[in-house]
Design a protein around this motif. Structure first.
Motif, short mmCIF file in Angstrom:
data_model
loop_
_atom_site.label_atom_id
_atom_site.label_comp_id
_atom_site.label_asym_id
_atom_site.label_seq_id
_atom_site.Cartn_x
_atom_site.Cartn_y
_atom_site.Cartn_z
N PHE A 327 37.35 33.42 47.44
CA PHE A 327 38.10 33.48 46.18
C PHE A 327 37.56 32.44 45.21
N LYS A 328 37.40 31.22 45.70
CA LYS A 328 36.95 30.12 44.85
C LYS A 328 35.55 30.40 44.29
N GLN A 329 34.66 30.91 45.12
CA GLN A 329 33.32 31.26 44.67
C GLN A 329 33.37 32.31 43.57
N SER A 330 34.19 33.33 43.76
CA SER A 330 34.31 34.40 42.77
C SER A 330 34.84 33.87 41.45
N GLU A 332 34.97 30.79 40.28
CA GLU A 332 34.05 29.85 39.64
C GLU A 332 32.94 30.58 38.90
N ALA A 333 32.59 31.78 39.39
CA ALA A 333 31.53 32.57 38.78
C ALA A 333 32.04 33.42 37.62
N GLY A 334 33.32 33.26 37.26
CA GLY A 334 33.87 34.02 36.15
C GLY A 334 34.26 35.43 36.52
N LEU A 335 34.51 35.65 37.80
CA LEU A 335 34.90 36.97 38.28
C LEU A 335 36.38 36.95 38.68
N ARG A 336 37.16 37.76 38.04
CA ARG A 336 38.57 37.87 38.44
C ARG A 336 38.66 38.45 39.84
N VAL A 337 39.75 38.12 40.53
CA VAL A 337 39.94 38.56 41.91
C VAL A 337 41.12 39.51 42.00
N ALA A 338 40.89 40.64 42.65
CA ALA A 338 41.95 41.56 43.05
C ALA A 338 41.91 41.64 44.56
N VAL A 339 43.06 41.52 45.20
CA VAL A 339 43.08 41.50 46.67
C VAL A 339 44.16 42.43 47.18
N HIS A 340 43.76 43.33 48.08
CA HIS A 340 44.69 44.27 48.73
C HIS A 340 45.58 43.47 49.69
N GLY A 341 46.88 43.46 49.38
CA GLY A 341 47.84 42.82 50.26
C GLY A 341 49.14 43.61 50.26
N ILE A 342 49.44 44.28 51.36
CA ILE A 342 50.63 45.12 51.43
C ILE A 342 51.77 44.41 52.17
N GLY A 343 51.51 43.98 53.39
CA GLY A 343 52.54 43.30 54.17
C GLY A 343 52.71 41.84 53.79
N GLU A 344 53.85 41.24 54.23
CA GLU A 344 54.13 39.85 53.88
C GLU A 344 53.04 38.89 54.34
N ARG A 345 52.51 39.14 55.53
CA ARG A 345 51.49 38.21 56.06
C ARG A 345 50.21 38.26 55.23
N ALA A 346 49.84 39.45 54.76
CA ALA A 346 48.66 39.57 53.91
C ALA A 346 48.89 38.93 52.55
N ILE A 347 50.06 39.16 51.97
CA ILE A 347 50.40 38.56 50.68
C ILE A 347 50.38 37.04 50.79
N GLU A 348 50.86 36.52 51.91
CA GLU A 348 50.88 35.06 52.12
C GLU A 348 49.46 34.49 52.15
N VAL A 349 48.56 35.15 52.85
CA VAL A 349 47.16 34.69 52.88
C VAL A 349 46.58 34.71 51.47
N ALA A 350 46.84 35.78 50.73
CA ALA A 350 46.33 35.88 49.36
C ALA A 350 46.86 34.74 48.50
N LEU A 351 48.16 34.47 48.59
CA LEU A 351 48.77 33.42 47.77
C LEU A 351 48.21 32.04 48.12
N LYS A 352 48.07 31.76 49.39
CA LYS A 352 47.54 30.46 49.79
C LYS A 352 46.10 30.29 49.30
#
Length: 541
Positions: A327-330, A332-352
């Protein structure tokens, strides 16, 4: 003061809060120059101006599909249709396979898409041995409607070198017979990438995309976000753009890392210096896409509590330590991030991962996104608001596959599935989508579900997360435009915006929610050019 096109005597729903209703729209060089009264719009008339008197018909901005897979849908249209409405039983699917096998050379791959075990009469998944009976001399691969699992026959397993000795892939699952340990043919999540089916070529992709576009404009969709763009997709869009064959605006999100058999392009994109916003009005790069879990329908979304009558918690693709640096690499390169997160555990990883990036970068104003965002907790909603993340919500799922969500999650969790009321309450922008071809692409099914929270069978899934008609329409227009930094260009009929418009059979504000499903798009315009007419059932160009 000369217009190319003037639409007059209309019931114009602008979706512009400054001027919500009008009678006429004037267009010059693909842009809206005037919105207001018919008599004032006619002041833009010249000898060459086309005048369209719509006699009170409803005119709206074209719909924006904020999460779909255009080329995948197009290629599916070239494959066996296994959707429940086309093949309601396993027998019907097998019959279609058998008929195709009789027409093509031995050894040629047979592909199909759209099966849904929750809607099949048998209530289960076809097995490799059943597929063997239908096509013993052809490798067969059939994608589930969610695109998170496939079922294959024995020849496809053999060609792919998948046996009972094959190790389970990280982030995927090979289902095996409880007694013999033989693969049943069902491959979930990253295991799908083990199937050695040949890739489609550019010519086949173009053929499919042309078919897909016909459906998009019939549904009134004028802009699409491609959420899994790879090198061939990008080449296809550029080729079709140069040949003037793109009939909708395309907003690619580039597939970031190797997953599910798809090659990641993050390193190449960063090395080339491509940034979000690169392109033109028809084709503009949005950023990069990651995937953290599976689907609720397939019971592979990474949930916090086990699925109903099950002990499984789904499949989580990556942990925070793995995904946060990417995420940080993306970013920093000026690329917005979209991340597939459906369940709570996936959303938590995305948020962190986003929170770690936010310590180093001002990501709050980038409009990064969590895709689907089906089951966020209250704590997660609060953190999403703080990070100014967009919830690209697949509200269309409730209509098409909401019954399976209720079966798999139970009534209590359904009260917070695709929580559009909660998104609104927290001030989180939440454009709606279908994730086509996972579910049907007509935006009115998503709009209907957002208002009624009803499934295709008429079942009320919950009575907590309902939103208003106006809020639901904005999810497919102004909110979706905001998600691509284009709120001044698309999603509303306002001066200087692109003249992307649709003419409807009914005013959605003047009919009951149940009647929304019967609305038809009678005409579609892209940049002021008519690309679809219901009267002649033609897609132009």
């Amino acid at each position: 003061m000369q217009a190319d096109l003037i639409i007059i005597n209309g019931n114009v729903i602008t979706m512009d809060e400054k001027k919500p209703r009008a009678e006429a729209v004037a267009v010059k060089d693909g842009l809206i120059t005037y919105v207001g009264k018919t008599k004032d719009a006619l002041s833009w008339k010249s000898k060459e101006t086309e005048i369209r008197d719509v006699s009170g018909k409803t005119v709206m901005p074209g719909f924006i599909e904020s999460h779909m897979h255009p080329t995948h849908y197009g290629l599916n249209l070239l494959e066996i249709d296994c959707r429940p409405e086309s093949a309601p039983t396993i027998h019907a699917i097998l019959q279609k396979i058998k008929e195709l096998a009789a027409r093509i050379p031995k050894g040629e791959w047979i592909r199909g898409w759209g099966w849904d075990d929750s809607k099949l009469k048998e209530g289960r998944i076809p097995t490799r041995w059943e597929l063997d009976q239908a096509a013993p001399n052809h490798p067969v691969v059939l994608k589930r409607t969610c695109n998170h699992m496939v079922v294959v026959n024995s020849l496809a397993l053999a060609i792919s070198d998948i046996t009972k000795e094959t190790n389970q892939p990280v982030g995927g699952h090979i289902e095996r017979d409880d007694e013999t340990a033989e693969p049943t043919g069902l491959l979930q999540e990253k295991a799908q990438g083990m199937v050695a089916a040949p890739e489609y070529d550019l010519e086949e992709m173009e053929k499919g995309m042309k078919l897909a576009q016909q459906d998009f404009v019939k549904w009134g969709i004028t802009t699409v976000h491609d959420m899994a763009t790879q090198n061939l997709e990008l080449a296809l869009y550029q080729q079709m753009l140069s040949k003037k064959q793109l009939k909708v605006r395309v907003r690619p999100w580039i597939w970031a890392i190797d997953q599910n058999g798809w090659k990641g392009l993050l390193e190449e994109v960063v090395a080339l210096g491509i940034r979000s916003g690169f392109g033109n009005n028809m084709l503009r790069i949005q950023g990069v896409k990651y995937m953290l879990d599976g689907s609720v329908g397939g019971r592979t979304a990474a949930v916090a509590q086990p699925y109903e009558k099950d002990e499984k918690l789904g499949i989580l693709y990556n942990d925070v330590d793995e995904i946060a640096p990417l995420f940080k690499q993306s970013l920093e390169a000026g690329l917005r991030v979209a991340v597939h997160g459906i369940g709570e555990r996936a959303i938590e990883v995305a948020l962190k991962a986003f929170e770690i990036a936010a310590k180093h970068l001002p990501i709050q104003r980038m409009r990064n996104r969590i895709e689907h965002c089906a089951l966020p907790t209250e704590n997660q909603l609060e953190r999403m608001k703080q990070l100014e993340l967009i919830a690209a919500s697949s509200i269309g799922f409730l209509y098409h596959i909401g019954d399976s969500y209720l079966t798999n999650l139970g009534k209590e969790r359904m009260n917070r599935v695709y929580p559009h009321r909660s998104f609104r309450d927290y001030g989180i922008i939440a454009p709606g989508n279908s994730d086509l071809p996972v579910t049907g692409g007509n935006p009115f099914t998503g709009i209907y579900a957002a208002i009624t929270r009803k499934s295709i069978t008429g079942q009320v899934l919950d009575e907590i997360q309902n939103i208003s008609l106006d809020e639901a329409l904005r999810a497919y227009t102004t909110d979706a435009a905001y998600s691509s930094w284009e709120e001044d260009l698309i999603g509303a009929l306002q001066p200087s915006a692109h003249a992307d418009m649709i003419i409807l059979s009914h005013d959605p504000y003047e009919i009951s929610p149940e009647q929304l499903l019967n609305i038809e798009v009678e005409q579609t315009f892209i940049g002021g050019q008519a690309v679809f007419s219901k009267e002649s059932e033609t897609v132009k160009g």
